[in-house]
Design an enzyme around this catalytic site. Structure first.
Site, PDB file in Angstrom:
ATOM      1  N   HIS A   1      34.070  58.630 -43.397  1.00  0.00           N
ATOM      2  CA  HIS A   1      34.950  57.480 -42.866  1.00  0.00           C
ATOM      3  C   HIS A   1      34.461  56.189 -42.997  1.00  0.00           C
ATOM      4  O   HIS A   1      35.208  55.283 -43.360  1.00  0.00           O
ATOM      5  CB  HIS A   1      34.946  57.590 -41.280  1.00  0.00           C
ATOM      6  CG  HIS A   1      35.540  58.853 -40.761  1.00  0.00           C
ATOM      7  ND1 HIS A   1      36.126  58.990 -39.414  1.00  0.00           N
ATOM      8  CD2 HIS A   1      35.770  60.192 -41.172  1.00  0.00           C
ATOM      9  CE1 HIS A   1      36.623  60.001 -39.442  1.00  0.00           C
ATOM     10  NE2 HIS A   1      36.268  60.883 -40.334  1.00  0.00           N
TER      11      HIS A   1
ATOM     12  N   ASP B   1       8.626  52.128 -42.472  1.00  0.00           N
ATOM     13  CA  ASP B   1       7.428  51.550 -41.748  1.00  0.00           C
ATOM     14  C   ASP B   1       6.413  52.638 -41.362  1.00  0.00           C
ATOM     15  O   ASP B   1       6.582  53.909 -41.620  1.00  0.00           O
ATOM     16  CB  ASP B   1       7.821  50.640 -40.323  1.00  0.00           C
ATOM     17  CG  ASP B   1       8.154  51.186 -39.420  1.00  0.00           C
ATOM     18  OD1 ASP B   1       8.233  52.596 -39.174  1.00  0.00           O
ATOM     19  OD2 ASP B   1       8.237  50.691 -38.337  1.00  0.00           O
TER      20      ASP B   1
ATOM     21  N   THR C   1      12.173  54.310 -34.462  1.00  0.00           N
ATOM     22  CA  THR C   1      13.573  54.717 -33.863  1.00  0.00           C
ATOM     23  C   THR C   1      14.807  54.726 -34.370  1.00  0.00           C
ATOM     24  O   THR C   1      15.805  55.367 -34.307  1.00  0.00           O
ATOM     25  CB  THR C   1      13.888  53.516 -32.662  1.00  0.00           C
ATOM     26  OG1 THR C   1      13.968  52.397 -33.323  1.00  0.00           O
ATOM     27  CG2 THR C   1      13.028  53.376 -31.403  1.00  0.00           C
TER      28      THR C   1
ATOM     29  N   CYS D   1      12.367  54.469 -39.384  1.00  0.00           N
ATOM     30  CA  CYS D   1      11.037  53.724 -38.607  1.00  0.00           C
ATOM     31  C   CYS D   1      10.888  54.463 -37.333  1.00  0.00           C
ATOM     32  O   CYS D   1      11.381  55.798 -37.507  1.00  0.00           O
ATOM     33  CB  CYS D   1      11.580  52.331 -38.421  1.00  0.00           C
ATOM     34  SG  CYS D   1      12.723  51.904 -37.252  1.00  0.00           S
TER      35      CYS D   1
ATOM     36  N   HIS E   1      40.686  54.504 -44.139  1.00  0.00           N
ATOM     37  CA  HIS E   1      39.182  54.098 -44.103  1.00  0.00           C
ATOM     38  C   HIS E   1      39.013  53.028 -45.504  1.00  0.00           C
ATOM     39  O   HIS E   1      38.102  52.138 -44.840  1.00  0.00           O
ATOM     40  CB  HIS E   1      38.377  55.607 -44.438  1.00  0.00           C
ATOM     41  CG  HIS E   1      38.463  56.603 -43.319  1.00  0.00           C
ATOM     42  ND1 HIS E   1      38.346  56.190 -41.997  1.00  0.00           N
ATOM     43  CD2 HIS E   1      39.043  58.130 -43.197  1.00  0.00           C
ATOM     44  CE1 HIS E   1      38.585  57.339 -41.235  1.00  0.00           C
ATOM     45  NE2 HIS E   1      39.001  58.253 -41.990  1.00  0.00           N
TER      46      HIS E   1
HETATM   47  C1  RB5 Z   1       6.952  50.386 -34.498  1.00  0.00           C
HETATM   48  O1  RB5 Z   1       6.374  50.271 -33.456  1.00  0.00           O
HETATM   49  C2  RB5 Z   1       8.422  50.450 -33.989  1.00  0.00           C
HETATM   50  O2  RB5 Z   1       8.788  49.335 -33.297  1.00  0.00           O
HETATM   51  C3  RB5 Z   1       9.351  50.328 -35.208  1.00  0.00           C
HETATM   52  O3  RB5 Z   1       9.114  51.611 -35.859  1.00  0.00           O
HETATM   53  C4  RB5 Z   1      10.972  50.821 -34.845  1.00  0.00           C
HETATM   54  O4  RB5 Z   1      11.126  51.628 -33.961  1.00  0.00           O
HETATM   55  C5  RB5 Z   1      11.563  49.387 -34.587  1.00  0.00           C
HETATM   56  O5  RB5 Z   1      12.969  49.458 -34.450  1.00  0.00           O
END
Ligand code: RB5
Length: 142
Positions: free
Chosen positions: A97, A7, A66, A64, A133
């Site tokens: 694994h 994203d 996080t 993304c 596994h």
């Molecule tokens: C976008 O601001 C953020 O929420 C997205 O990149 C991500 O971290 C969501 O899990």
């Protein structure tokens, strides 16, 4: 063939990952997004994860902000084992694994140097093929 999806939050780090893949001559299919304009990570997670689940791509990399939203989304798709990794030990272990077929990272969590090392370990580590596994992976699908 590696499926890529990110994203807007992941886009800057994805550019670094792409530089590495191109330097190594590793083929990829980029499902977007292609800018830092705000967008919805599930769209791109699903496009890339479907390409892995269908066999069109062998593995995938998702980024993304996080790594959490994009990995949660990918793991909803049957056959996807997407591992959120921010260290090299986890990237190797999840291949050995869990036979993870997708790697997720957070661009707001790791810098490009570590991210590329994580990608290297993820792409270059084989599944152990050990019976315990294989059994556990099968139980995920059951
Ligand atoms: C976008 O601001 C953020 O929420 C997205 O990149 C991500 O971290 C969501 O899990």
């Amino acid at each position: 063939m590696i499926a890529l999806g990110c994203d807007h939050g992941g886009y800057p780090l994805m550019k670094e990952v792409i530089k590495y893949l191109e330097k190594e001559g590793i083929e990829y299919k980029n499902f977007g997004t292609f800018s830092e304009e705000s967008c919805d990570y599930p769209v791109y997670a699903k496009l890339a994860a479907n390409a892995v689940a269908s066999g069109e791509c062998d593995k995938g990399i998702l980024i993304c902000g996080t790594g959490i939203g994009i990995s949660i989304t990918a793991n909803k798709i049957k056959g996807i084992r997407c591992a959120l990794c921010h260290d090299c030990f986890s990237a190797k272990a999840t291949r050995q694994h869990n036979d993870a077929n997708m790697l997720a990272m957070g661009a707001r969590v790791v810098g490009p140097g570590l991210a590329v090392e994580i990608v290297k370990d993820f792409l270059n580590t084989e599944f152990s093929n050990e019976e315990r596994h294989i059994r556990r992976i099968k139980q995920i699908e059951d």
